[in-house]
Structure formats: C-alpha cells, structure tokens
Design an enzyme around this catalytic site. Sequence first.
Site, PDB file in Angstrom:
ATOM      1  N   ASP A 195      32.415  -9.974  -2.970  1.00 51.18           N
ATOM      2  CA  ASP A 195      32.764  -8.800  -2.423  1.00 51.18           C
ATOM      3  C   ASP A 195      31.913  -7.478  -2.851  1.00 51.18           C
ATOM      4  O   ASP A 195      31.836  -7.156  -4.016  1.00 51.18           O
ATOM      5  CB  ASP A 195      34.066  -8.524  -2.936  1.00 51.18           C
ATOM      6  CG  ASP A 195      34.749  -7.103  -2.548  1.00 51.18           C
ATOM      7  OD1 ASP A 195      33.857  -6.209  -2.069  1.00 51.18           O
ATOM      8  OD2 ASP A 195      35.992  -6.978  -2.743  1.00 51.18           O
ATOM      9  N   PHE A 247      39.382  -6.168  -8.355  1.00 52.73           N
ATOM     10  CA  PHE A 247      39.921  -5.198  -7.193  1.00 52.73           C
ATOM     11  C   PHE A 247      39.383  -5.399  -5.967  1.00 52.73           C
ATOM     12  O   PHE A 247      38.042  -5.239  -5.699  1.00 52.73           O
ATOM     13  CB  PHE A 247      39.648  -3.734  -7.783  1.00 52.73           C
ATOM     14  CG  PHE A 247      40.480  -2.698  -7.051  1.00 52.73           C
ATOM     15  CD1 PHE A 247      41.798  -2.416  -7.153  1.00 52.73           C
ATOM     16  CD2 PHE A 247      39.887  -2.286  -5.829  1.00 52.73           C
ATOM     17  CE1 PHE A 247      42.610  -1.736  -6.309  1.00 52.73           C
ATOM     18  CE2 PHE A 247      40.628  -1.466  -4.776  1.00 52.73           C
ATOM     19  CZ  PHE A 247      41.968  -1.011  -5.223  1.00 52.73           C
ATOM     20  N   LYS A 294      32.843   0.608   2.766  1.00 46.43           N
ATOM     21  CA  LYS A 294      32.486   1.859   2.244  1.00 46.43           C
ATOM     22  C   LYS A 294      31.314   2.512   2.972  1.00 46.43           C
ATOM     23  O   LYS A 294      31.335   3.022   3.861  1.00 46.43           O
ATOM     24  CB  LYS A 294      32.382   1.572   0.775  1.00 46.43           C
ATOM     25  CG  LYS A 294      33.916   1.504   0.189  1.00 46.43           C
ATOM     26  CD  LYS A 294      33.640   1.538  -1.542  1.00 46.43           C
ATOM     27  CE  LYS A 294      34.783   0.987  -2.119  1.00 46.43           C
ATOM     28  NZ  LYS A 294      36.104   1.736  -2.168  1.00 46.43           N
TER      29      LYS A 294
END
Length: 413
Positions: A237, A152, A266
């Site tokens: 990531d 994801f 984030k």
Amino acid sequence: MTILDARTSAAADDTDAAIALVEQYAAHNYSPLPVVAASAEGAWITDADGRRYLDCLAAYSAVNFGHRNPEITATAHAQLDTVTLVSRAFHSDNLGPFCAALARLCDKDMVLPMNSGAEAVESGLKVARKWGADVKGVPEGRANIIVADNNFHGRTISIVSFSSDPTARDGFGPFTPGFRSVPFGDAVALAHAIDDNTVAVLLEPIQGEAGIVVPPDDYLPAVRALCSEHNVLLIADEIQSGLARTGHTFACDRWGVVPDVYLLGKALGGGVVPLSAVVADRHVLGVLHPGEHGSTFGGNPFAAAIGTTVISMLERGEFQARSAELGAHLHRRLRELIGDGVVAVRGFGLWAGVDIEPALGTGKEISLRLADRGVLVKDTHGSTLRFAPPLVISRQEIDWAMGQFATALREAA
Ligand SMILES: Cc1ncc(COP(=O)(O)O)c(C=O)c1O
C-alpha cells in the site's frame, strides 16, 4: 486575531462563519484545525480572512506536486473542454495512455483504475482472493490475508475489519473475516502466520497514520522472500508513501523490494481529482473478467488525463530528487530539536513523524500553536506530529517552518 483567539471568540468573521456552517451541516467525522482554506498555491494556503499558512501536510500526501501545480491544472483545464466522463461502458482516448504510463512507471503489465485509496485497497483484496481461488487453488471461502498491527488502509467495513484502532472499529461490526494481523516489522511472526490458504500479505512499507513508522532494514526483503517462497502475493500500500514522498518513486525502492501488487492513490490525482489504482502483472490482474469488479468513475477521462501528466512528472525524477535532498535537510533541522521538546524523528524524504515531549501538550495542541504561527501540520496518536509538505517547498520555507516550530515548542514549555 490569532487562531487560538478565534476559537474562543464570538466574532462573526469569514473563518468563524465558514466553520459554523460545517459544524451545523457536515457530519462530525473529522476534527479539523480552525483554518478555512480559501485559496492555495504551491506550498501555501490562504484562509478566508487572508491569513497565509505554509502547508506541511499536503492533504496527507495527495498534494505532493504543490497546490494548483501549473502543469497539472493546464491538463485539467484542457480536459474540461473535451470530455470528462463516459463510464467504462465506452472507451475514452485517455484511459489506455494512462494505464500504459502507470504500468511502465511500476514496471508491471496491467492497471485497475479506481478513485479513492480505500477503493484501491478493497480492489487489491478482491484481486488477491480471486487470484487465490483461480491461480493458487485455495478453496472458495478459505483464503486469508495477513496484515500488520497498527495499519491504516482506509475506512470501509472490510478495511476496518483488520484495523487495530478501536476508534475505527467500535460500533461498526459485524466485520469481514479472513484477515490475520501480526506485529509490523516482525518477519518471524509473519512467517508463522502464513499457511496454505494465505493469498496475500498487505503492508504499508512505512506506516503513515501510525506515526511514520519505519521497519527494520531487513524486514521488507524478508517479507518479499517469504511471499515468494510460499506463493503469496506481496501487496504494497503505497497510497501515502509512494509517488516521490520518501525521495523514491516508491518507498519499497529504498529496500530494493518489488511487490507483486502496488496500491496507489492520493498524489496520483495531482491534488485535483480522486484517482487510485491497483497495479500488477497479468498473471495477477488478469483474474478479473467483465462484471466482476468496477466503478462508474474509475479511470474516467478527466482523472486519466491528470494521472498521465502526474506520471510524466514522476518519470523526470525531479520530485524524487527534491524530496531526498530537502528531506535530508528537514530531518537534520528536526533532529536539532531533540531535547528541546522533540523526543524522536522518523521517516525519509519530505516525510517526518515527530514525537513531542508529552508534558508540552498533545499533538493537537502543538498543531494549534503552529497554525497560529502560520504552519499547518497534523497530529497523530497523542504526541506525534507529521510533517509532509508539498514537494515543491523550498529550503528557505523549511527553515522558516522549523523556526516557527522551535518557537512553538519553547512557548509550550
Ligand atoms: C496507506 C493508506 N492507504 C489507504 C488510505 C485511504 O485512502 P483514502 O482516504 O483516499 O480512501 C490512506 C489514507 O490516508 C493511507 O494512508
């Protein structure tokens, strides 16, 4: 009224009214729990009707430092009184210090500031292709990038082009070519997928949305070695796994692996502002020239000021230490429930993927029961729950949440 009652009641309290407005006017691209945050502090959220919830999701790790962390909000308030946005058409006095601090944290040379996580991923893919063309000598249009099954990395067209989740893809074609997906955790499959035109391997070191899936210990070191051997960029990531979530600054640190490119997002924005970045050495990020990539808001003074504060907090090491110590406690408490409704527990630090016995209900149903008991978690993939509280959570709060979890599981049995 309990949350379970509220979902079926016609009572027009503040929570119901707020949810009704969202249902009517916001696109239905999420299926949230019926909890309406009205205020939040530390690890706690208070809803529109005054009920308090222990936040064990932390906005998918965007709130690692707690809701309205005072150091971060002090920076935000001060910056609001000076300058917030000028675009990259001009300089701002915050961008240089932010990039220098982030480069130092990552032990790299350069930073490309963006906004959302998906933008950082997109930017990393563009940089890898440009590096392939300019440095590696891959013919224009022939570059390939290897990714892992069940990844994801976000929701843009190019990113869902290499998703293995039908919900993310169906109806959204045509897709971007140039990606190859191999099983996560299988370095042999990855080795077979590499050819002369491979410019990058893009991986989450621990797959978050897939259910906090941890690869075998020899996997990331083997991937690192393969990338070095074949002159391929290793792009990590760390948008969800990074910035102290696993008890380390980066999840890759756990295996002593240094990627060529970090993708961050984030928590970098301190739970206040979207802020993401691609971080790499000059021989990689130096391939970008004026006009080839950009973003109006990327690296804006407001976000850069907050990012600089976040990095200084990470440099102290206390959040990594908290996550490691309290995470060990969380995992111990969760493992005690194996056989009593829990099937498996994965992850490191204050990050746990918990598989529930399917007979007890779906992950969403258990999340609703937990919300009813004042604990907010997020389900993923059927019967898996994710516990990822803000790193400011206390040991007592973890114990309280584990008590509520044990009761919710017993009630569901
Ligand atoms: C590993 C990873 N990469 C990228 C993203 C996308 O980030 P954003 O939602 O900010 O676009 C996410 C979001 O959950 C993620 O977990």
